[in-house]
Structures are given as structure tokens and as C-alpha cells.
Design a protein around this motif. Sequence first.
Motif, PDB file in Angstrom:
ATOM      1  N   MET A  23      73.601  17.088  31.557  1.00 28.85           N
ATOM      2  CA  MET A  23      74.271  16.501  30.392  1.00 28.85           C
ATOM      3  C   MET A  23      75.789  16.694  30.508  1.00 28.85           C
ATOM      4  O   MET A  23      76.249  17.747  30.903  1.00 28.85           O
ATOM      5  CB  MET A  23      73.751  17.202  29.116  1.00 28.85           C
ATOM      6  CG  MET A  23      74.339  16.670  27.842  1.00 28.85           C
ATOM      7  SD  MET A  23      73.512  17.406  26.403  1.00 28.85           S
ATOM      8  CE  MET A  23      74.904  18.124  25.544  1.00 28.85           C
ATOM      9  N   VAL A  24      76.538  15.649  30.193  1.00 25.77           N
ATOM     10  CA  VAL A  24      78.005  15.755  30.219  1.00 25.77           C
ATOM     11  C   VAL A  24      78.416  16.765  29.149  1.00 25.77           C
ATOM     12  O   VAL A  24      77.833  16.781  28.064  1.00 25.77           O
ATOM     13  CB  VAL A  24      78.640  14.389  29.823  1.00 25.77           C
ATOM     14  CG1 VAL A  24      80.149  14.416  29.935  1.00 25.77           C
ATOM     15  CG2 VAL A  24      78.044  13.256  30.621  1.00 25.77           C
ATOM     16  N   CYS A  77      80.211   9.937  26.959  1.00 23.36           N
ATOM     17  CA  CYS A  77      78.873   9.799  27.549  1.00 23.36           C
ATOM     18  C   CYS A  77      78.508   8.367  27.876  1.00 23.36           C
ATOM     19  O   CYS A  77      77.464   8.139  28.515  1.00 23.36           O
ATOM     20  CB  CYS A  77      77.819  10.354  26.591  1.00 23.36           C
ATOM     21  SG  CYS A  77      78.113  12.061  26.182  1.00 23.36           S
ATOM     22  N   ILE A 137      80.242  17.954  26.145  1.00 20.97           N
ATOM     23  CA  ILE A 137      80.822  17.130  25.077  1.00 20.97           C
ATOM     24  C   ILE A 137      81.888  17.898  24.314  1.00 20.97           C
ATOM     25  O   ILE A 137      81.687  19.047  23.913  1.00 20.97           O
ATOM     26  CB  ILE A 137      79.710  16.671  24.108  1.00 20.97           C
ATOM     27  CG1 ILE A 137      78.847  15.649  24.856  1.00 20.97           C
ATOM     28  CG2 ILE A 137      80.293  16.030  22.848  1.00 20.97           C
ATOM     29  CD1 ILE A 137      77.669  15.197  24.100  1.00 20.97           C
TER      30      ILE A 137
END
Length: 484
Positions: A1-2, A72, A4
Motif C-alpha cells: 500500500m502506498v 493512490c 498516505i
Amino acid sequence: MVEIGIIPEPKKILPGGEECAGHVIREKKLNPAFGEEEYRLQLKADGIWIEGGSEKACLYAEMSLEQIRLQCGEDLPCLTVEDSPEYSWRAFHIDCARHFIPAEELKKMIRMAAHFKFNKFHWHFSDDQGWRIECRRYPLLHEVGAVQKGDHMGNYDSEETEDRYYTRDQVREIVAYCKELGVEVIPEVDMPGHVTALLAAYPQYGGRGEQIPVETRAGIFRDILCAGKEETFEFIEGLLEDLLELFPGTYFHIGGDEAPKEYWSSCPLCRKRMEEEGLSTLQELQGYVENRITAYLKSRGRTVIVWNEAAYGGNLDPDTIVQLWTEDKENRLGAHMEKGGSAVISIVKNCYCDYPYGITSLQDVYELDVRPEGLEKAEKGILGTECLIWTEHIRDMEKLETMCWPRYAASAEAGWCGQKRPGYVSFEGRMKRLFPVFERYGIHAEKVSGWVPPKEEAERQKAEFEKNFSAEDRQEVEKMQEII
Ligand code: ACM
């Protein structure tokens, strides 16, 4: 997951595990159990869900969503953001008096500020160098007061005339635009000082009573409103009445900064006023002037804000909000707050974005102390923060925007998170990831390498900035400061 990042940093970002398949907002609803600015944003497998304590709070959820999407793209993660601000007062200011900012450009700035969840726009449209709003009742204000014949501010020299002002329709449009974005406009009519443009139009209400031109230089000027004449107050009430129709919000700023009292000290009418009202100092006379204007605005349902010098007399109406910008050696603001008054923090060294980054770095803005020394006892009276841009030395939008962004975003986080800010390193990392947001909004922002300039570059910027102030200018300002 990027990873955030959201600015201002939310209270909680809870990971949800799977991928968020639905990109549409399934539901946006008000939740009466939430605080006015509290929101919850859920990115779930079946879509996006928004709850807020008000329409404005739902907008905040959408701003956070926009930032997530920016990072994203289409691969949205499942997550929940639960968030609310520490301070309810998160204002940004723009001086449109010294140099006029066209309505469309102003809207762009407002749109950018709303993205970072600012909720107040302090609109400074009257000063020595220009009165910039159409006034129906006293039309000379815009017909004469908006005409600045030349620009000799700082080390700049031009004989070109600037005569622009906002029409009433433009003002209505800007106020409505702000409302749509959850931003309340706080208009400012700066009084009793910084009124050269106003007095160029209506000299009879000044200390001298003589015809004077709209200023073309920067500085602090001697011409102030006469506090002795009743007609001054009738005039002020008339012009405020004219403006109240345009500004339906709760708050009204009446200035009060940098009002040299030389004329008051020699004016028989001002002396008589002091005697009649039992005022023993010229600063108390200023408190009297602010209180009279405040009484009028209170009768029209408004809450008044003043710059902190207006509290020097010690007699300010305790309901007045004081905006702390300058050094308050005798802690008059602390005394005002002990009587129940409240404050907005906008200290020069952290909040004034008209100084180059080499003087006020992005980190300096981020690290504003929202609970300054002397105000500890009255902490609950601190409403929040404001960042500012004065435009004496700013003549184009690219410069204005670059001075403000990303410093205004740092101020937004200082107000939203208060003492719970995660720290400059975290902010800087998130700001780097979110930098494309400026391009998306068509805003010029200072590039990363300029955020905290190294010593040598900072010295260079400082020296360049100093060229705006001659030795004589400095002496004059010092002289004026002694009689404020
Ligand atoms: C101010 O900067 N004169 C409030």
C-alpha cells in the motif's frame, strides 16, 4: 500500500485491510453525534462513506479523499479517517489594499486554502494605500480612496496609477464562493490608524482635517481618525452599515494596529473627549474608540476582532477577540483574557508570509507556538491561528502564491492539530508527496529546495528584503512605534 499523507494530519487513519473496490461516494450524511467540524471518511470494499457534523465537515472528508486519490490514483486502499480539529479558528489573510488582487485570483487562493481546511478568510481591503470596496453610502471611498497615484513601496518606483476596487457584486460573489467552501469571510476596516486612503476621500474625519493623498509609500502614517468629533462615529457607523449588508458572517475586524497618537495628543476635541470620558491615556482613548465601534457592531449581532495594540489601554470590551501579532511587552492581552477575552495567534515570526523563506522558513511557520508565554492561564480563550500576507512588496500573483504556499498549508496544520502536531519532518514528508496538489489548483508554490533555505541563501534573501527599508524609513517607523 502506498504510504498516505494527509494535510492537516488527521487524528486517526485506521487501515482496513482489503482494497477499496468502489470508487463512488455511496453515502454522505450528517451525524448529529459529531462535533461541528468532525468527520469520518471510510473507504470500504463496497464504496466510500462520509459522515460529518455539518456540511462543512463533510467537505473536509472530501478534501481528505482528494488527497488520498492524488497519492493512490485508482488503487484506493481500504481505510477509515476519523478527524476533528483542535482549534476552531483557522484563518488565512490576504492584504488586497496595498496591491489589488483581482477577484478571480482571489478565488483561486480561497479554493486552495479551503482544500487545507481553513475555515476563515480575513479580507484586508482598506489601508493607507487604498480603499478597495465599492461603498454606496460614501462613494468617494472607492472613487477617491481606491486611486493610488504611483507605487513607491519599498525599493520600487512607479508613477503608474492603480485604481481598482471590488464592486459590490464581486464582493457578494466572493462571500458566496467562500460559503460554498465552508469558509467564513472576516472583513476588516482598519481604524483608527491605517486610514490615509479613507481620509483622502473624507478628510473631515481626520486628525488634521486637511486634504491628503492616498499613500504610495509603505510605512506607518500619522493621519488617523479624530476621536473627538461625534461626526467621526456617525460616519463609521454609516460605512459599516453599508458593508454589513455584504458580509453576513459573525465576525468583523476593526483593525486597531499601528495608530500613532500624535494628532490626538494635540487635538482639543480629543482632549475634551478624554476628560469627559475619564480617560487618562491616549491608549485608553483608543480603547474607547474601539469600544464605541464594537458597541455598534454588537448591536448588529457581530463579534469584533482587533489587532493587539488596541488592548494597550486596558479598557477593551472583554467580548472583543484580540489578534496577537506583535510583541506585547506588558502582556495586555493576558490581562484582557483574564477578564474573559479571547485571542487569535498570528505572531510575526511564525505567521507573516510576506517575509522571504530565508527569514520565515516553512519550518518556522509549522512550529508556531499556539500557546505563547504569558497566555498560559487563559489558554481556553485561545481560539486558534491565522497566517498572513501583506502585499507592500508583492506585485504579481506568482509571487503572492509562492510566498503563501506551502507556508499556508503549514499554518493550516498548526491550527488543525495544535500541540498535537506530529512534527516538521512528518509534515515536510507529507507536503512533498502532496506537492502536485498545487499544480492541480493552478497555484505556484515554493519548490522543496526553498522551504528551509540554508544559512548562506537565507542571508542573501534577508539582505535582498532589507533593501526595501532605507535607514530613514526605519527611523520613521521607530518614531511612530513610540507613539502607538
Ligand atoms: C500588522 O501587521 N500591522 C497587523
